[in-house]
Design a protein around this motif. Structure first.
Motif, mmCIF file in Angstrom:
data_model
loop_
_atom_site.group_PDB
_atom_site.id
_atom_site.type_symbol
_atom_site.label_atom_id
_atom_site.label_comp_id
_atom_site.label_asym_id
_atom_site.label_seq_id
_atom_site.Cartn_x
_atom_site.Cartn_y
_atom_site.Cartn_z
ATOM 1 N N GLU A 1 -3.669 -1.038 -8.901
ATOM 2 C CA GLU A 1 -3.657 -0.961 -7.436
ATOM 3 C C GLU A 1 -4.856 -1.677 -6.834
ATOM 4 O O GLU A 1 -4.726 -2.401 -5.840
ATOM 5 C CB GLU A 1 -3.643 0.504 -7.008
ATOM 6 C CG GLU A 1 -3.593 0.707 -5.505
ATOM 7 C CD GLU A 1 -3.546 2.167 -5.128
ATOM 8 O OE1 GLU A 1 -3.784 2.486 -3.945
ATOM 9 O OE2 GLU A 1 -3.268 3.004 -6.014
ATOM 10 N N LEU B 1 -4.306 -4.745 -4.377
ATOM 11 C CA LEU B 1 -4.599 -4.386 -2.989
ATOM 12 C C LEU B 1 -6.061 -4.635 -2.624
ATOM 13 O O LEU B 1 -6.581 -3.996 -1.719
ATOM 14 C CB LEU B 1 -4.252 -2.910 -2.746
ATOM 15 C CG LEU B 1 -2.786 -2.526 -2.914
ATOM 16 C CD1 LEU B 1 -2.586 -1.068 -2.583
ATOM 17 C CD2 LEU B 1 -1.886 -3.401 -2.054
ATOM 18 N N MET C 1 -3.205 2.889 -13.376
ATOM 19 C CA MET C 1 -2.531 2.662 -12.100
ATOM 20 C C MET C 1 -3.530 2.352 -10.990
ATOM 21 O O MET C 1 -3.306 1.460 -10.160
ATOM 22 C CB MET C 1 -1.699 3.892 -11.729
ATOM 23 C CG MET C 1 -0.893 3.744 -10.446
ATOM 24 S SD MET C 1 0.232 2.336 -10.491
ATOM 25 C CE MET C 1 1.265 2.793 -11.901
ATOM 26 N N ARG D 1 2.060 6.517 -7.266
ATOM 27 C CA ARG D 1 1.109 7.507 -7.786
ATOM 28 C C ARG D 1 1.747 8.893 -7.851
ATOM 29 O O ARG D 1 1.498 9.662 -8.783
ATOM 30 C CB ARG D 1 -0.150 7.535 -6.919
ATOM 31 C CG ARG D 1 -1.043 6.332 -7.100
ATOM 32 C CD ARG D 1 -2.444 6.621 -6.602
ATOM 33 N NE ARG D 1 -2.456 7.015 -5.205
ATOM 34 C CZ ARG D 1 -2.563 6.168 -4.184
ATOM 35 N NH1 ARG D 1 -2.661 4.867 -4.421
ATOM 36 N NH2 ARG D 1 -2.575 6.598 -2.948
ATOM 37 N N PHE E 1 2.505 1.728 -3.528
ATOM 38 C CA PHE E 1 1.584 2.235 -4.536
ATOM 39 C C PHE E 1 1.299 3.725 -4.322
ATOM 40 O O PHE E 1 1.096 4.462 -5.293
ATOM 41 C CB PHE E 1 0.285 1.437 -4.527
ATOM 42 C CG PHE E 1 0.327 0.220 -5.409
ATOM 43 C CD1 PHE E 1 0.283 0.353 -6.780
ATOM 44 C CD2 PHE E 1 0.413 -1.050 -4.871
ATOM 45 C CE1 PHE E 1 0.324 -0.753 -7.609
ATOM 46 C CE2 PHE E 1 0.458 -2.167 -5.687
ATOM 47 C CZ PHE E 1 0.420 -2.021 -7.066
ATOM 48 N N PRO F 1 0.813 -1.234 0.000
ATOM 49 C CA PRO F 1 0.000 0.000 0.000
ATOM 50 C C PRO F 1 0.838 1.272 0.000
ATOM 51 O O PRO F 1 0.521 2.230 -0.710
ATOM 52 C CB PRO F 1 -0.818 -0.135 1.295
ATOM 53 C CG PRO F 1 -0.906 -1.605 1.537
ATOM 54 C CD PRO F 1 0.412 -2.154 1.076
#
Length: 260
Positions: A243, A247, A239, A183, A179, A176
């Protein structure tokens, strides 16, 4: 519920973009100006990016450099951040160097990169990677430090080697944070892609926009800017989809934790 909310958000974003474009067309029609072309003129230039010479001289070279530079930043930044976060004894030695490099403006290294690599794709890829790697490093490092020490101790007691602890315990817990850093790095990489193509370049979107500005081809300038915004929008959407795929367990866990 979340899927319908995401669809509504996407529709609202598209409607907002449509309203801005309509306002542009109205302004260019009611108050004509040499530096504000009409929307249909810009859209005609925009469509030229997807076929013919511009596709191979402007769009694809930029995407090629962006993909390699951003990929290097993500992979190398994740590795460095995980290593420094796990081996905390290295922090006092490496952190000052990282902080110095992180606050060094990437634009300032362009002349040095040009001297080292020349006006090559390697120079532009280096600039993209250098500018976007630090958010990934810091996010991975911070995430690795926040991993519950009990989990690491349990993995050690059960005989997991250091690589196994990293890939089975630390990496899933740090994803987490990684990511989140990716971003941030995504937008930086896109900016550095354009900046690297403004100096000693003969192709790419940055070179195309600068050349069009010098030749007073205003429609091409606006079309290039619109294409950069569209690329950023699509990359961000991709993205977020990636993600969400990787996740899904984390979001489910957060939802369950918030419900308690």
């Amino acid at each position: 519920m979340s899927r319908s909310w995401g669809t509504s958000a996407l529709l609202w974003q598209l409607c907002l973009i449509g309203m801005l474009l309509a306002a542009w067309q109205v302004s260019a029609t009611l108050w004509p100006a040499p530096y504000l072309p009409k929307l249909q003129t810009v859209l005609a230039s925009f469509l030229n990016f997807f076929h013919g010479n511009l596709l191979f001289s402007a769009v694809l070279p930029s995407l090629y450099r962006f993909a390699i530079g951003f990929g290097v930043a993500v992979l190398l930044g994740s590795f460095i951040g995980l290593t420094l976060g796990y081996l905390r004894g290295l922090n006092e030695w490496v952190r000052p160097i990282l902080e110095y490099l992180r606050f060094l403006p990437t634009v300032a290294i362009l002349p040095a990169a040009l001297l080292l690599f020349g006006a090559t794709d390697g120079m532009r890829i280096f600039v993209i990677a250098f500018g976007s790697i630090f958010p990934v490093i810091l996010a991975a490092m911070d995430g690795a430090r926040r991993v519950d020490q009990v989990l690491i101790d349990v993995a050690r007691v059960n005989g997991l080697t250091i690589p196994q602890r990293i890939f089975r315990v630390i990496l899933p817990a740090v994803l987490p944070a990684i990511f989140a850093g990716i971003r941030i790095a995504l937008s930086i990489a896109l900016v550095m892609m354009v900046i690297s193509e403004l100096i000693a370049a003969n192709d790419g979107l940055g070179h195309f926009i600068l050349r069009s500005q010098r030749l007073f081809q205003t429609a091409n300038v606006y079309a290039g800017v619109l294409l950069l915004g569209a690329i950023g929008f699509v990359l961000t959407a991709c993205m977020l989809a990636i993600e969400g795929r990787f996740l899904a367990w984390y979001k489910g866990w957060r939802g369950a934790a918030d419900a308690i």
